[in-house]
Motif scaffolding. Structure first.
Motif, PDB file in Angstrom:
ATOM      1  N   THR A 204       0.846  -1.189   0.000  1.00  6.80           N
ATOM      2  CA  THR A 204       0.000   0.000   0.000  1.00  6.80           C
ATOM      3  C   THR A 204       0.879   1.236   0.000  1.00  6.80           C
ATOM      4  OG1 THR A 204      -1.749   1.182   1.197  1.00  6.80           O
ATOM      5  CG2 THR A 204      -0.133  -0.002   2.538  1.00  6.80           C
ATOM      6  N   ASN A 205       0.343   2.324  -0.498  1.00  7.13           N
ATOM      7  CA  ASN A 205       1.040   3.607  -0.437  1.00  7.13           C
ATOM      8  C   ASN A 205       0.540   4.467   0.715  1.00  7.13           C
ATOM      9  OD1 ASN A 205       2.726   3.198  -2.765  1.00  7.13           O
ATOM     10  ND2 ASN A 205       0.919   3.511  -4.040  1.00  7.13           N
ATOM     11  N   THR A 206      -0.362   3.949   1.516  1.00  7.44           N
ATOM     12  CA  THR A 206      -0.867   4.678   2.677  1.00  7.44           C
ATOM     13  C   THR A 206       0.198   4.681   3.770  1.00  7.44           C
ATOM     14  OG1 THR A 206      -3.083   3.886   2.146  1.00  7.44           O
ATOM     15  CG2 THR A 206      -2.769   4.893   4.317  1.00  7.44           C
ATOM     16  N   TYR A 295       8.002  -5.679 -11.284  1.00  8.72           N
ATOM     17  CA  TYR A 295       7.485  -4.622 -12.162  1.00  8.72           C
ATOM     18  C   TYR A 295       7.199  -3.336 -11.390  1.00  8.72           C
ATOM     19  CZ  TYR A 295       5.055  -2.795 -16.302  1.00  8.72           C
ATOM     20  OH  TYR A 295       4.690  -2.057 -17.403  1.00  8.72           O
ATOM     21  N   VAL A 296       6.795  -3.437 -10.135  1.00  6.83           N
ATOM     22  CA  VAL A 296       6.373  -2.256  -9.371  1.00  6.83           C
ATOM     23  C   VAL A 296       7.365  -1.866  -8.283  1.00  6.83           C
ATOM     24  CG1 VAL A 296       3.959  -2.872  -9.780  1.00  6.83           C
ATOM     25  CG2 VAL A 296       5.038  -3.536  -7.627  1.00  6.83           C
ATOM     26  N   GLN A 297       8.533  -2.491  -8.231  1.00 10.27           N
ATOM     27  CA  GLN A 297       9.415  -2.326  -7.072  1.00 10.27           C
ATOM     28  C   GLN A 297       9.897  -0.900  -6.854  1.00 10.27           C
ATOM     29  OE1 GLN A 297      13.400  -4.165  -7.433  1.00 10.27           O
ATOM     30  NE2 GLN A 297      12.808  -4.731  -9.505  1.00 10.27           N
ATOM     31  N   ASN A 298       9.891  -0.061  -7.887  1.00  9.03           N
ATOM     32  CA  ASN A 298      10.367   1.312  -7.728  1.00  9.03           C
ATOM     33  C   ASN A 298       9.267   2.300  -7.351  1.00  9.03           C
ATOM     34  OD1 ASN A 298      13.051   0.617  -8.407  1.00  9.03           O
ATOM     35  ND2 ASN A 298      12.536   0.680 -10.597  1.00  9.03           N
ATOM     36  N   VAL A 299       8.028   1.817  -7.231  1.00  8.83           N
ATOM     37  CA  VAL A 299       6.910   2.712  -6.914  1.00  8.83           C
ATOM     38  C   VAL A 299       7.033   3.269  -5.495  1.00  8.83           C
ATOM     39  CG1 VAL A 299       4.411   2.819  -6.549  1.00  8.83           C
ATOM     40  CG2 VAL A 299       5.330   1.624  -8.536  1.00  8.83           C
ATOM     41  N   PRO A 301       9.801   2.522  -2.727  1.00  7.04           N
ATOM     42  CA  PRO A 301      10.991   1.785  -2.290  1.00  7.04           C
ATOM     43  C   PRO A 301      10.994   1.443  -0.805  1.00  7.04           C
ATOM     44  CG  PRO A 301      11.608   3.570  -3.771  1.00  7.04           C
ATOM     45  CD  PRO A 301      10.155   3.759  -3.454  1.00  7.04           C
ATOM     46  N   GLU A 302      10.467   2.316   0.028  1.00  5.28           N
ATOM     47  CA  GLU A 302      10.484   2.047   1.466  1.00  5.28           C
ATOM     48  C   GLU A 302       9.593   0.852   1.821  1.00  5.28           C
ATOM     49  OE1 GLU A 302      12.535   3.292   3.754  1.00  5.28           O
ATOM     50  OE2 GLU A 302      13.435   4.206   1.974  1.00  5.28           O
ATOM     51  N   ARG A 303       8.430   0.766   1.190  1.00  3.27           N
ATOM     52  CA  ARG A 303       7.548  -0.372   1.453  1.00  3.27           C
ATOM     53  C   ARG A 303       8.199  -1.661   0.953  1.00  3.27           C
ATOM     54  NH1 ARG A 303       3.195  -2.309   4.434  1.00  3.27           N
ATOM     55  NH2 ARG A 303       3.600  -0.232   5.228  1.00  3.27           N
ATOM     56  N   MET A 304       8.863  -1.583  -0.196  1.00  2.00           N
ATOM     57  CA  MET A 304       9.536  -2.752  -0.739  1.00  2.00           C
ATOM     58  C   MET A 304      10.692  -3.196   0.161  1.00  2.00           C
ATOM     59  SD  MET A 304       8.333  -4.137  -3.479  1.00  2.00           S
ATOM     60  CE  MET A 304       6.973  -3.796  -4.587  1.00  2.00           C
ATOM     61  N   LYS A 305      11.437  -2.237   0.681  1.00  3.77           N
ATOM     62  CA  LYS A 305      12.535  -2.574   1.590  1.00  3.77           C
ATOM     63  C   LYS A 305      11.997  -3.213   2.871  1.00  3.77           C
ATOM     64  CE  LYS A 305      15.629   1.096  -0.021  1.00  3.77           C
ATOM     65  NZ  LYS A 305      16.249   2.407   0.330  1.00  3.77           N
ATOM     66  N   ARG A 306      10.845  -2.727   3.327  1.00  4.10           N
ATOM     67  CA  ARG A 306      10.256  -3.316   4.523  1.00  4.10           C
ATOM     68  C   ARG A 306       9.847  -4.767   4.262  1.00  4.10           C
ATOM     69  NH1 ARG A 306       6.263  -0.891   9.139  1.00  4.10           N
ATOM     70  NH2 ARG A 306       5.785  -2.913  10.082  1.00  4.10           N
ATOM     71  N   PHE A 307       9.242  -5.009   3.105  1.00  2.08           N
ATOM     72  CA  PHE A 307       8.913  -6.383   2.706  1.00  2.08           C
ATOM     73  C   PHE A 307      10.163  -7.264   2.728  1.00  2.08           C
ATOM     74  CE2 PHE A 307       9.523  -8.765  -1.358  1.00  2.08           C
ATOM     75  CZ  PHE A 307       8.858  -9.938  -1.022  1.00  2.08           C
ATOM     76  N   ALA A 308      11.234  -6.762   2.133  1.00  2.00           N
ATOM     77  CA  ALA A 308      12.474  -7.538   2.064  1.00  2.00           C
ATOM     78  C   ALA A 308      13.014  -7.838   3.453  1.00  2.00           C
ATOM     79  CB  ALA A 308      13.520  -6.783   1.247  1.00  2.00           C
ATOM     80  N   ARG A 309      13.018  -6.834   4.314  1.00  2.00           N
ATOM     81  CA  ARG A 309      13.619  -6.964   5.640  1.00  2.00           C
ATOM     82  C   ARG A 309      12.760  -7.758   6.602  1.00  2.00           C
ATOM     83  NH1 ARG A 309      13.652  -2.022   6.424  1.00  2.00           N
ATOM     84  NH2 ARG A 309      11.848  -1.846   7.805  1.00  2.00           N
ATOM     85  N   GLU A 310      11.477  -7.389   6.724  1.00  2.00           N
ATOM     86  CA  GLU A 310      10.625  -7.916   7.795  1.00  2.00           C
ATOM     87  C   GLU A 310       9.969  -9.250   7.437  1.00  2.00           C
ATOM     88  OE1 GLU A 310      10.669  -6.627  10.687  1.00  2.00           O
ATOM     89  OE2 GLU A 310      11.714  -4.762  10.168  1.00  2.00           O
ATOM     90  N   ILE A 311       9.742  -9.497   6.174  1.00  2.00           N
ATOM     91  CA  ILE A 311       9.078 -10.751   5.774  1.00  2.00           C
ATOM     92  C   ILE A 311      10.101 -11.774   5.283  1.00  2.00           C
ATOM     93  CG2 ILE A 311       7.423 -11.822   4.188  1.00  2.00           C
ATOM     94  CD1 ILE A 311       5.820  -9.224   4.269  1.00  2.00           C
ATOM     95  N   PHE A 364      -1.496   0.107  -5.840  1.00  2.00           N
ATOM     96  CA  PHE A 364      -0.087   0.365  -5.519  1.00  2.00           C
ATOM     97  C   PHE A 364       0.581   1.008  -6.729  1.00  2.00           C
ATOM     98  CE2 PHE A 364       4.362  -1.064  -4.757  1.00  2.00           C
ATOM     99  CZ  PHE A 364       4.523  -0.542  -3.472  1.00  2.00           C
ATOM    100  N   LYS A 365       0.340   0.434  -7.902  1.00  2.00           N
ATOM    101  CA  LYS A 365       0.635   1.050  -9.194  1.00  2.00           C
ATOM    102  C   LYS A 365      -0.505   0.690 -10.113  1.00  2.00           C
ATOM    103  CE  LYS A 365       3.786   0.849 -13.193  1.00  2.00           C
ATOM    104  NZ  LYS A 365       3.851   2.300 -13.430  1.00  2.00           N
ATOM    105  N   LYS A 366      -1.153   1.684 -10.687  1.00  2.00           N
ATOM    106  CA  LYS A 366      -2.260   1.415 -11.589  1.00  2.00           C
ATOM    107  C   LYS A 366      -1.704   0.817 -12.887  1.00  2.00           C
ATOM    108  CE  LYS A 366      -5.368   4.986  -9.777  1.00  2.00           C
ATOM    109  NZ  LYS A 366      -6.377   4.069  -9.252  1.00  2.00           N
ATOM    110  N   LEU A 367      -2.212  -0.367 -13.217  1.00  2.00           N
ATOM    111  CA  LEU A 367      -1.708  -1.086 -14.380  1.00  2.00           C
ATOM    112  C   LEU A 367      -2.722  -1.052 -15.512  1.00  2.00           C
ATOM    113  CD1 LEU A 367      -0.417  -4.277 -12.516  1.00  2.00           C
ATOM    114  CD2 LEU A 367       0.912  -2.234 -13.128  1.00  2.00           C
ATOM    115  N   ALA A 368      -2.285  -0.571 -16.680  1.00  2.53           N
ATOM    116  CA  ALA A 368      -3.106  -0.647 -17.889  1.00  2.53           C
ATOM    117  C   ALA A 368      -2.854  -1.994 -18.563  1.00  2.53           C
ATOM    118  CB  ALA A 368      -2.761   0.501 -18.826  1.00  2.53           C
ATOM    119  N   SER A 369      -3.582  -2.262 -19.619  1.00  3.38           N
ATOM    120  CA  SER A 369      -3.467  -3.568 -20.269  1.00  3.38           C
ATOM    121  C   SER A 369      -2.050  -3.843 -20.772  1.00  3.38           C
ATOM    122  CB  SER A 369      -4.474  -3.683 -21.421  1.00  3.38           C
ATOM    123  OG  SER A 369      -4.255  -2.665 -22.389  1.00  3.38           O
ATOM    124  N   ASP A 370      -1.334  -2.794 -21.209  1.00  4.18           N
ATOM    125  CA  ASP A 370       0.048  -2.986 -21.656  1.00  4.18           C
ATOM    126  C   ASP A 370       0.941  -3.425 -20.498  1.00  4.18           C
ATOM    127  OD1 ASP A 370      -0.656  -2.300 -24.211  1.00  4.18           O
ATOM    128  OD2 ASP A 370       0.201  -0.279 -24.140  1.00  4.18           O
TER     129      ASP A 370
END
Length: 380
Positions: A204-206, A295-299, A301-311, A364-370
């Motif tokens: 989430t971005n919240t 695909y969304v890891q740069n949206v 970065p802090e949430r992604m780092k938390r996923f990497a560290r805590e999970i 988290f990142k809005k994805l279009a069909s492409d």
């Protein structure tokens, strides 16, 4: 953190032999005429249906029975259930099974109280105003439908979901003993699905959702600890207790309190299993989730780092994604969409269909069909 209003009235009746006492629970709630709905033959063969029927008989509850709900359940079958509900004046639907059976009962429970086509709930935004009450005896812990406000159904080549507080079950029996005979592929896919239900809320971005995030992290770590143990010993009651708890709470809304949820991976996978009903939902998620993460890891970065560290217990996001892929491999899940026999033409159709109604999927990142097609192709 966002404002939230949360109420979960589902009574969870947990433990050994509790399915044998479902009749007394329904009697105490004032029900007199039940319709038992189940899926394939396993619940019949292993005696679960007979035990439930005996419990209803002991408590003088009249009942009817219908079986045959398939995985990736259909609206057409739910309509058969609706007809029995109306014709027999059923006052409670008793789902004996997993997510497919429970979702079928949810659609029937709402459709039986609606003058129009139940498909309207999914395609026209018609709100659910009234339902036949639902009770559950869980035989497959994965979907979390036994506590959730959501339901998913297949119709006309589409697999769509909707939500309403009205369809949250009144009570659900969770007896880990009923999971002992599940095939290993269902165990594995179920664990993947319940983890995904938490991921869909966790990413989430919240801001300032630390309490809920920490609870989600603990639940995912629990699933990743005890899931592999069940592949080694499917009759491990204590491990099933942990997995059963994770699965049931993963989708009851708790891990999304006060935050914007994502749901892109589920949307993308639903298209695949709508295109080919033989694709197991959890298996599809095992392929798509790591691809989506990359695909969304740069949206955020802090949430992604938390996923990497805590999970995942890793320093970098890529290491964490690789570790998640290794976990899925340990659970004997597929790694490529080609394992399902999906061609590029099929992926193009699924990507277009995924975004046809709403334009984009995910928050988290809005994805279009492409974007969806790029994710599909990255693991083709």
């Amino acid at each position: 953190m966002l404002n939230f209003n949360y109420c979960n009235p589902t009574r969870i009746i947990f433990g050994r032999d509790e399915h044998r006492r479902i009749g007394s629970q329904l009697k105490a709630a004032g029900f007199e005429r039940a319709l038992i709905v189940y899926g394939g033959g396993s619940a019949l063969k292993n005696g679960t249906i007979a035990a439930v029927q005996a419990s209803l008989e002991e408590n003088a509850i009249e009942y009817f029975t219908i079986g045959g709900v398939r995985s990736n359940p259909t609206l057409e079958y739910a309509q058969r259930v609706m007809k029995i509900v109306r014709d027999s004046k059923i006052d409670v639907l008793l789902a004996v099974g997993g997510g497919s059976v429970i979702d079928t009962c949810k659609v029937a429970a709402a459709g039986a109280c609606y003058d129009g086509d139940a498909w309207d709930f999914f395609t026209k935004g018609v709100s659910i105003e009234k339902v036949i009450p639902i009770a559950c005896v869980l035989t497959i812990p994965a979907a979390g439908s036994e506590q959730s406000v959501r339901m998913v159904i297949n119709h006309a080549g589409l697999k769509l979901g909707t939500a309403s507080e009205k369809i949250r079950p009144l009570m659900s029996v969770v007896n880990p003993e009923l999971f002992f005979t599940l095939p290993k592929n269902q165990i594995a896919a179920g664990v993947v699905d319940m983890i995904s239900h938490i991921f869909e809320r966790y990413f989430t971005n919240t801001d300032h959702v630390d309490f809920v995030s920490a609870q989600a992290e603990a639940a995912i770590r629990t699933a990743m600890t005890f899931g592999p143990r069940l592949l080694e010993n499917p009759r491990d009651y204590d491990s099933w207790c942990q997995i059963g708890m994770v699965g049931s709470w993963a989708h009851n809304g708790y891990y999304g309190l006060g935050q914007v949820e994502d749901w892109a991976c589920h949307a993308m996978e639903h298209e695949l299993s709508a295109y080919d009903a033989t694709i197991t939902h959890g298996a599809g998620l095992a392929v798509l989730t790591p691809a989506w993460l990359r695909y969304v890891q740069n949206v955020n970065p802090e949430r992604m780092k938390r996923f990497a560290r805590e999970i995942m217990g890793k320093e970098s996001v890529e290491e964490a994604i690789c570790a998640l892929e290794a976990f899925y491999a340990r659970m004997q899940m597929p790694a490529k969409l080609s394992d399902f026999g999906l061609t590029d033409e099929a992926l193009q159709k699924c990507a277009q269909s995924c975004c046809a109604r709403t334009g984009t999927v995910g928050q988290f990142k809005k994805l279009a069909s492409d974007d969806v097609l790029a994710i599909y192709r990255s693991v083709a």
